[in-house]
Design an enzyme around this catalytic site. Structure first.
Site, PDB file in Angstrom:
ATOM      1  N   LYS A 123      23.413  46.339  23.420  1.00 39.56           N
ATOM      2  CA  LYS A 123      22.948  45.194  22.637  1.00 39.56           C
ATOM      3  C   LYS A 123      21.466  45.289  22.299  1.00 39.56           C
ATOM      4  O   LYS A 123      20.977  44.514  21.457  1.00 39.56           O
ATOM      5  CB  LYS A 123      23.223  43.888  23.391  1.00 39.56           C
ATOM      6  CG  LYS A 123      24.704  43.507  23.393  1.00 39.56           C
ATOM      7  CD  LYS A 123      24.932  42.172  24.085  1.00 39.56           C
ATOM      8  CE  LYS A 123      26.410  41.776  24.013  1.00 39.56           C
ATOM      9  NZ  LYS A 123      26.681  40.501  24.721  1.00 39.56           N
TER      10      LYS A 123
ATOM     11  N   HIS B 141      26.479  47.187  31.409  1.00 38.14           N
ATOM     12  CA  HIS B 141      27.615  47.271  30.478  1.00 38.14           C
ATOM     13  C   HIS B 141      27.256  46.808  29.073  1.00 38.14           C
ATOM     14  O   HIS B 141      27.883  47.208  28.103  1.00 38.14           O
ATOM     15  CB  HIS B 141      28.801  46.454  31.011  1.00 38.14           C
ATOM     16  CG  HIS B 141      28.619  44.972  30.934  1.00 38.14           C
ATOM     17  ND1 HIS B 141      27.841  44.261  31.833  1.00 38.14           N
ATOM     18  CD2 HIS B 141      29.110  44.050  30.052  1.00 38.14           C
ATOM     19  CE1 HIS B 141      27.872  42.987  31.524  1.00 38.14           C
ATOM     20  NE2 HIS B 141      28.626  42.821  30.442  1.00 38.14           N
ATOM     21  N   ASP B 142      26.228  45.972  28.927  1.00 32.80           N
ATOM     22  CA  ASP B 142      25.840  45.458  27.614  1.00 32.80           C
ATOM     23  C   ASP B 142      24.556  46.084  27.097  1.00 32.80           C
ATOM     24  O   ASP B 142      23.938  45.550  26.162  1.00 32.80           O
ATOM     25  CB  ASP B 142      25.653  43.933  27.678  1.00 32.80           C
ATOM     26  CG  ASP B 142      26.951  43.181  27.449  1.00 32.80           C
ATOM     27  OD1 ASP B 142      27.908  43.780  26.920  1.00 32.80           O
ATOM     28  OD2 ASP B 142      27.011  41.985  27.772  1.00 32.80           O
TER      29      ASP B 142
ATOM     30  N   HIS C  87      34.182  48.885  28.502  1.00 35.18           N
ATOM     31  CA  HIS C  87      34.550  47.560  28.991  1.00 35.18           C
ATOM     32  C   HIS C  87      35.158  46.652  27.917  1.00 35.18           C
ATOM     33  O   HIS C  87      35.672  45.574  28.252  1.00 35.18           O
ATOM     34  CB  HIS C  87      33.356  46.874  29.656  1.00 35.18           C
ATOM     35  CG  HIS C  87      32.339  46.317  28.699  1.00 35.18           C
ATOM     36  ND1 HIS C  87      31.389  47.085  28.073  1.00 35.18           N
ATOM     37  CD2 HIS C  87      32.141  45.045  28.267  1.00 35.18           C
ATOM     38  CE1 HIS C  87      30.637  46.327  27.310  1.00 35.18           C
ATOM     39  NE2 HIS C  87      31.063  45.072  27.397  1.00 35.18           N
ATOM     40  N   HIS C  88      35.128  47.049  26.643  1.00 34.01           N
ATOM     41  CA  HIS C  88      35.801  46.288  25.583  1.00 34.01           C
ATOM     42  C   HIS C  88      37.093  46.964  25.118  1.00 34.01           C
ATOM     43  O   HIS C  88      37.695  46.526  24.127  1.00 34.01           O
ATOM     44  CB  HIS C  88      34.868  46.068  24.392  1.00 34.01           C
ATOM     45  CG  HIS C  88      33.945  44.898  24.576  1.00 34.01           C
ATOM     46  ND1 HIS C  88      34.400  43.611  24.734  1.00 34.01           N
ATOM     47  CD2 HIS C  88      32.578  44.838  24.612  1.00 34.01           C
ATOM     48  CE1 HIS C  88      33.364  42.790  24.868  1.00 34.01           C
ATOM     49  NE2 HIS C  88      32.241  43.521  24.803  1.00 34.01           N
TER      50      HIS C  88
ATOM     51  N   ASP D  28      33.664  40.439  33.063  1.00 30.61           N
ATOM     52  CA  ASP D  28      32.979  39.986  31.852  1.00 30.61           C
ATOM     53  C   ASP D  28      33.641  38.719  31.303  1.00 30.61           C
ATOM     54  O   ASP D  28      32.969  37.736  30.970  1.00 30.61           O
ATOM     55  CB  ASP D  28      33.030  41.111  30.817  1.00 30.61           C
ATOM     56  CG  ASP D  28      32.086  40.903  29.653  1.00 30.61           C
ATOM     57  OD1 ASP D  28      31.046  40.241  29.835  1.00 30.61           O
ATOM     58  OD2 ASP D  28      32.392  41.411  28.552  1.00 30.61           O
TER      59      ASP D  28
ATOM     60  N   HIS E 136      27.865  47.516  19.891  1.00 27.60           N
ATOM     61  CA  HIS E 136      27.056  47.573  21.112  1.00 27.60           C
ATOM     62  C   HIS E 136      27.755  48.370  22.217  1.00 27.60           C
ATOM     63  O   HIS E 136      27.091  49.016  23.028  1.00 27.60           O
ATOM     64  CB  HIS E 136      26.710  46.167  21.608  1.00 27.60           C
ATOM     65  CG  HIS E 136      27.767  45.533  22.457  1.00 27.60           C
ATOM     66  ND1 HIS E 136      28.795  44.788  21.928  1.00 27.60           N
ATOM     67  CD2 HIS E 136      27.962  45.541  23.798  1.00 27.60           C
ATOM     68  CE1 HIS E 136      29.577  44.352  22.915  1.00 27.60           C
ATOM     69  NE2 HIS E 136      29.098  44.797  24.056  1.00 27.60           N
TER      70      HIS E 136
END
Length: 415
Positions: free
Chosen positions: A250, A246-247, A302-303, A331, A275
């Site tokens: 970055k 999910h990240d 996810h954000h 998260d 990101h």
């Protein structure tokens, strides 16, 4: 066949009995063809072995059946499917026992009385109270003539296994071997793909000691929450993959922003927010399996927030996938329960209270409710993952004033 049916057959005379035998043979051929069609459509190895074991008992009129697979790397045969035994995974060395001997030699072993054969191990019978009588153990031969598996049928109803039974297993074995090799190839491709996903996650976590192990923990928490919400099978597998990466976006965030110990200014924060979109862009270059095509979308969302004020796209709630809602909650759960440079690890009670305040605007209330319902499973998982937390002496983990969630963790709430 019941006694009544045998008597009825006797009364009707020999010509009718010959017709009955032809029907039985035809039915068996139909069953073999039907089983072959089913086997060719199954790509999950465990499901395939279960179907093969069931078909073996039906075709041979046997009480039980076990299908073993040869593991040449470990020099063993193994099976997770032993119909009628209630056993878990079975493993034994190649060459040991009757099934092991067939795996080593490639020769069929047909035994009218198992206890007369010194290779038979009676210990399972003693433990279970079962009585093994007849055994038919047959090799499954794959490409290049190598034995890739073993059929073992136990206790022919009404007597011993016959040459016709051996011929029946030979007919089934050819198609079964193709199906097993196909399923193994699919499994190997899936393992390769899974390993790639795990490697991507590790590369992200390795960049920042402050969030070391974050991807692993979010994945474990997301799995617990997903199960609590009824996800299983491929849906759960998609959730795990999306949580792991999910990240990944970055990787494009410069170190001066990603590793900055203090508060980000507005321009830096806007850069950090990219990101999420980068995650979707980068993962779009991977060719995901057909049933996993939602993974990049889940990871990139996810954000997003339930009130439509999240990023990168500001999606309304109805357009946010359930998997993304679960990853968002996992998260936040990790951001609160794990120590960060700006805060200590929060207690579970405080974490849940904070997540309650985020339900509705930021997090999906149904997901937060699932977190509450399965808090004991999450607590156990949390304890099992503490070894992945950043250490107090890691770079950037010096004590700092407690300030709640940082913009790195709850940036989508700042709108």
């Amino acid at each position: 066949m019941t006694e009544e049916r045998r008597n009825r057959g006797d009364r009707r005379g020999k010509p009718r009995r010959r017709t009955d035998r032809k029907v039985t043979a035809g039915s068996k051929l139909d069953l073999i063809l039907d089983v072959t069609r089913r086997l060719m459509s199954i790509t999950d190895l465990d499901a395939l072995l279960r179907d093969m074991a069931t078909a073996t008992t039906q075709l041979l009129d046997a009480d039980r059946a076990t299908i073993f697979i040869v593991d040449r790397d470990r020099g063993e045969i193994w099976s997770k499917v032993a119909l009628g035994t209630g056993a878990g995974e079975i493993r034994q060395p190649i060459g040991v026992g009757i099934a092991g001997a067939v795996a080593a030699s490639g020769e069929t072993i047909n035994i009218p009385d198992a206890y007369d054969d010194p290779r038979f191990n009676p210990e399972p019978d003693r433990r279970s109270g079962y009585r093994t009588r007849s055994l038919l153990t047959f090799p499954m031969t794959g490409q290049h003539g190598r034995v890739i598996g073993v059929f073992q049928a136990v206790n022919k109803n009404g007597g011993k296994f016959t040459a016709d039974d051996e011929e029946t297993l030979s007919s089934l074995g050819a198609s079964a071997a193709v199906a097993v090799e196909n399923a193994q190839l699919v499994a190997e491709q899936r393992r390769l793909w899974t390993t790639l996903i795990e490697t991507l996650a590790v590369t992200i976590d390795a960049r920042d000691q402050q969030t070391a192990g974050h991807s692993q923990r979010v994945t474990r928490y997301a799995e617990v929450i997903g199960r609590a919400m009824g996800l299983e099978g491929i849906e759960l597998e998609k959730l795990r993959a999306a949580a792991l990466i999910h990240d990944y976006g970055k990787i494009a965030v410069p170190d001066q922003f990603l590793l900055k110990p203090g508060k980000l200014d507005e321009a830096e924060f806007e850069y950090m927010k990219e990101h999420a979109e980068k995650t979707g862009e980068f993962l779009a270059h991977l060719v995901f399996p057909q049933d996993m095509r939602d993974v990049p979308v889940i990871a990139a969302q996810h954000h997003e927030r339930m009130d439509g004020k999240g990023y990168p796209r500001g999606l309304p709630a109805e357009q946010i996938l359930l998997g993304a809602r679960i990853v968002a909650a996992a998260d936040v759960f990790d951001a609160l329960t794990a120590p960060r440079y700006y805060k200590p690890a929060y207690t579970l009670e405080r974490t849940l209270d904070l997540m309650d305040t985020m339900a509705g605007d930021h997090l999906d209330p149904a997901v937060v409710a699932a977190v509450r319902r399965h808090v004991h499973d999450l607590e156990w998982t949390l304890d099992s993952m503490k070894h992945t937390w950043p250490k107090p002496d890691d770079e950037g983990m010096e004590a700092a004033p407690e300030s709640g969630l940082s913009e790195r963790d709850q940036g989508s709430a700042r709108s």
